[in-house]
Design a protein around this motif. Structure first.
Motif, PDB file in Angstrom:
ATOM      1  N   GLU A   1      48.069   8.914  47.820  1.00  0.00           N
ATOM      2  CA  GLU A   1      47.614   7.594  48.258  1.00  0.00           C
ATOM      3  C   GLU A   1      48.143   7.227  49.644  1.00  0.00           C
ATOM      4  O   GLU A   1      47.589   6.362  50.314  1.00  0.00           O
ATOM      5  CB  GLU A   1      48.041   6.515  47.252  1.00  0.00           C
TER       6      GLU A   1
ATOM      7  N   PRO B   1      37.251  10.780  47.423  1.00  0.00           N
ATOM      8  CA  PRO B   1      38.282  10.179  46.566  1.00  0.00           C
ATOM      9  C   PRO B   1      38.308  10.815  45.185  1.00  0.00           C
ATOM     10  O   PRO B   1      37.271  11.211  44.645  1.00  0.00           O
ATOM     11  CB  PRO B   1      37.853   8.708  46.489  1.00  0.00           C
TER      12      PRO B   1
ATOM     13  N   ASN C   1      43.664   6.784  43.870  1.00  0.00           N
ATOM     14  CA  ASN C   1      43.785   6.587  45.326  1.00  0.00           C
ATOM     15  C   ASN C   1      44.122   7.883  46.059  1.00  0.00           C
ATOM     16  O   ASN C   1      44.691   7.848  47.155  1.00  0.00           O
ATOM     17  CB  ASN C   1      44.844   5.524  45.641  1.00  0.00           C
TER      18      ASN C   1
ATOM     19  N   HIS D   1      42.817  11.715  47.727  1.00  0.00           N
ATOM     20  CA  HIS D   1      41.633  12.190  48.435  1.00  0.00           C
ATOM     21  C   HIS D   1      41.668  13.707  48.549  1.00  0.00           C
ATOM     22  O   HIS D   1      42.746  14.305  48.756  1.00  0.00           O
ATOM     23  CB  HIS D   1      41.547  11.568  49.839  1.00  0.00           C
TER      24      HIS D   1
END
Length: 432
Positions: free
Chosen positions: A116, A184, A188, A190
């Protein structure tokens, strides 16, 4: 299991207290001592088994500990089975994890996992090569501290990952074009996928250059034709002048026709990557056709020498072979000054390979131009090329025809001393 053990100890304690009270009322001290000793045996036995269990748990070898007798046997057995099942599940999860990592490593694209806070949690070897990263060194580092391109930092800050981002001049030698996009996943986090689009960028650039070159080459004769037509329409010219203009218009029309024919030929060759057929091409007849065409193009301005040093024929597509040989001969005639000499020869070398060679006494070609001669519309001197009537596609066509016949185009040239172009065919393409 723990509640059962607690109940067992509680019952033993109650029995011990009841026995102690009963014997105390009787007043027999020896009986009291013997009762205490007898009742303490289960407690000692339970303590010993608990101590053993603690030892095996600390050594992480519960599944290997020997089973005791009595009540503790079931406790140890159930504990062993529980530990085995848990370890088997852990091994299965680890194997699946390893398989996923192997799959990500085998991917032709770069993969970077970010938490995140955009810290690198994991990346594969392709991503390391693209960005100069090292997972062992850079794990949990912020990726924008390692990739300092302003457009990439802005891409991360915006948090709008609907469209990919193109990064040019990347890699250790700044020669890569990379297309990346973040997706994503989890909480949170990626997943950044990176694709090498260097070849696609080069192909797109070649396509743009090709369209621009074709447009330029077509615009010149069309402009000349329109100028001549306007002149003929607006001026009252004499018959001799009209004939002269018509002759120049025909020359420009012929130039456009040659360009279109070469473009069609090149398009057909590029669309057909299969090997050429094995039809017999009679070299004696082919050399005679080349000689007639060469004499018509030279108009007696050059010394043309045709030598058929072998009676062996060639296996291939006659139309394509004639086009490749004709392009080499016509190039030599166009670029060799008047009174120069041109030698055209067919022979079979000591290795059984067929060789068609064209040697001229022209101006020669500098070494830096040789690797690019077979590119479409590549010209050393554009003005001279247009004066000689070339389309700039001849050697590109020769290269494609050579590839379809498993042949090799060899170019030897020395500035000021002429050039030699040789098409060398494998012995499998040579036939009696």
């Amino acid at each position: 299991m723990i509640s059962a053990l607690t109940r067992f100890l509680f019952i033993v304690c109650l029995a011990f207290i009841a026995a102690f009270i009963t014997l105390a009322n009787l007043g027999d001290k020896w009986a009291i001592g013997i009762g205490i000793l007898i009742l303490s045996i289960p407690l000692v036995y339970s303590y010993i088994n608990l101590a053993r269990l603690r030892k095996y748990v600390l050594n992480d070898s519960v599944e290997k500990m020997p089973l005791p007798s009595g009540f503790w046997e079931e406790v140890f057995f159930r504990l062993q089975r529980l530990v085995r099942n848990l370890k088997q599940k852990i091994r299965t999860i680890e194997q699946q994890h390893d398989h996923f990592i192997e799959a990500f490593q085998a991917s032709p694209n770069g993969i970077v996992m970010l938490d995140e806070g955009d810290h690198i949690e994991w990346c594969n070897s392709i991503a390391e090569r693209f960005f100069g990263l090292s997972f062992k060194r850079d794990v949990m580092q912020r990726i924008n501290f390692l990739i300092r391109r302003p457009e990439f930092i802005q891409y991360l800050q915006k948090r709008n990952f609907d469209d990919p981002l193109l990064l040019e001049r990347m890699g250790p030698d700044s020669s890569l074009s990379l297309m990346l996009q973040a997706f994503p996943f989890g909480r949170n986090r990626h997943l950044v996928l990176i694709q090498d689009v260097t070849d696609l960028q080069k192909a797109d650039a070649m396509r743009r250059d090709f369209v621009a070159n074709v447009s330029h080459e077509m615009r010149t004769p069309i402009t000349v034709l329109m100028g001549f037509l306007e002149t003929v329409q607006s001026l009252d010219l004499k018959k001799e002048q009209q004939d002269q203009y018509f002759e120049m218009m025909m020359s420009q029309a012929q130039r456009m026709k040659s360009l279109v024919e070469d473009l069609l030929m090149l398009a057909n060759l590029e669309a057909n990557s299969l090997p050429a057929t094995n039809a017999t091409v009679k070299m004696e007849t082919l050399m005679a056709l080349l000689k007639n065409d060469a004499q018509a193009l030279s108009q007696g301005k050059h010394a043309l020498n045709f030598n058929t040093n072998s009676s062996m024929n060639l296996l291939g597509d006659e139309r394509e072979v004639l086009s490749a040989f004709g392009n080499l001969v016509s190039n030599a005639i166009r670029y060799t000054p008047d009174i120069g000499s041109i030698n055209i020869a067919w022979n079979v070398n000591a290795d059984g390979q067929g060789e068609f060679s064209v040697t001229d006494t022209g101006p020669g070609i500098a070494a830096e131009h040789l690797p690019r001669l077979t590119e479409r519309f590549y010209r050393i001197d554009r003005s001279r090329s247009r004066d000689t009537g070339g389309t700039g596609l001849g050697l590109a066509i020769v290269k494609h025809i050579a590839n379809r016949h498993q042949a090799q185009l060899v170019i030897e040239s020395t500035p000021g001393r002429g050039s030699k172009f040789t098409l060398r065919f494998p012995k499998e393409r040579v036939s009696a």
